[in-house]
Design an enzyme around this catalytic site. Structure first.
Site, PDB file in Angstrom:
ATOM      1  CB  CYS A 112      -1.014   0.378  27.675  1.00 43.14           C
ATOM      2  SG  CYS A 112      -0.978  -0.525  26.117  1.00 43.14           S
ATOM      3  CG  HIS A 154      -2.076  -4.848  29.843  1.00 48.57           C
ATOM      4  ND1 HIS A 154      -2.328  -3.574  30.311  1.00 48.57           N
ATOM      5  CD2 HIS A 154      -1.489  -4.686  28.632  1.00 48.57           C
ATOM      6  CE1 HIS A 154      -1.923  -2.700  29.407  1.00 48.57           C
ATOM      7  NE2 HIS A 154      -1.403  -3.340  28.374  1.00 48.57           N
ATOM      8  CD  GLU A 155       1.143  -7.228  27.430  1.00 45.55           C
ATOM      9  OE1 GLU A 155       0.893  -7.022  26.231  1.00 45.55           O
ATOM     10  OE2 GLU A 155       1.562  -6.337  28.193  1.00 45.55           O
ATOM     11  CG  HIS A 158      -2.582  -5.373  23.970  1.00 42.72           C
ATOM     12  ND1 HIS A 158      -2.986  -4.152  23.493  1.00 42.72           N
ATOM     13  CD2 HIS A 158      -1.751  -5.120  25.010  1.00 42.72           C
ATOM     14  CE1 HIS A 158      -2.409  -3.192  24.225  1.00 42.72           C
ATOM     15  NE2 HIS A 158      -1.665  -3.754  25.152  1.00 42.72           N
TER      16      HIS A 158
END
Ligand code: ZN
Length: 199
Positions: A112, A154-155, A158
């Protein structure tokens, strides 16, 4: 010359907040349009395959992704194949909603830009759908598997204040230098056997 934004690092409170949705008018407005350009340039400069707005200090539900063919040069074909990794064109997604189509875990090293210099084996769902709005505030629906699905998960994490370190196999956490020195060409099964499972 292109401008880039500063990528905030783990410990910055914005990375642990739930980001707010954008209105269609906001997405089409000058401020967000400019931000999208800067996020694209920042992602490419890093370089990275995805960037979520909280990573540049904006607590809004906006992300950009792109996995360019040039990033995959030098990675062995069998490594790309096992990761189901293929180029992904530049995409903007606002207010993404994730639907899991196949929850089978896929385990690979992940890093990341906000946990700079480290990597760890992280399990992600094999196949997902993401519904949201594009840079024109038009609806977009993406079906993704493999590495593409990993980037999206993953994004989107966030935007909910979650980092891969919350999901990683903790015993596989390492520096990028150690990864390159010891594990780059090893299968995840070999790495797990050597470092110990903790799932
Ligand atoms: Zn990240």
């Amino acid at each position: 010359m292109s401008m880039t934004l500063k990528i905030v690092q783990a410990g910055d409170p914005v990375l642990r907040q739930a980001a707010r949705p954008l209105s269609e008018d906001e997405i089409r407005g000058a401020a967000i349009q400019q931000l999208i350009v800067l996020m694209r340039e920042t992602m490419r400069d890093a370089p990275g395959v995805g960037l979520a707005a909280p990573q540049i200090g904006e607590s809004i539900r906006l992300l950009v992704i792109e996995d360019r063919a040039e990033y995959q040069q030098g990675i062995a074909p069998e490594r790309l194949a096992e990761r189901e990794r293929a180029p992904v064109p530049f995409q903007v997604i606002a207010n993404p909603v994730l639907t899991v189509l196949d929850p089978s875990p896929r385990r690979f090293f992940e890093g990341c830009l906000s946990v700079s210099g480290f990597a760890a084996i992280t399990a992600r769902h094999a196949n997902v759908r993401v519904d949201g709005l594009d840079e024109h505030a038009e609806p977009v629906s993406i079906a993704a598997r493999g590495w593409y699905a990993r980037i999206l998960q993953h994004e989107i994490d966030h935007l909910d204040g979650t980092l891969y370190v919350d999901r990683m196999l903790t015993r596989s956490f390492m520096t990028d230098a150690s990864y390159r020195k010891h594990w780059l060409d090893r299968s995840v099964a070999e790495v797990s056997a050597a470092l110990g499972r903790n799932e």
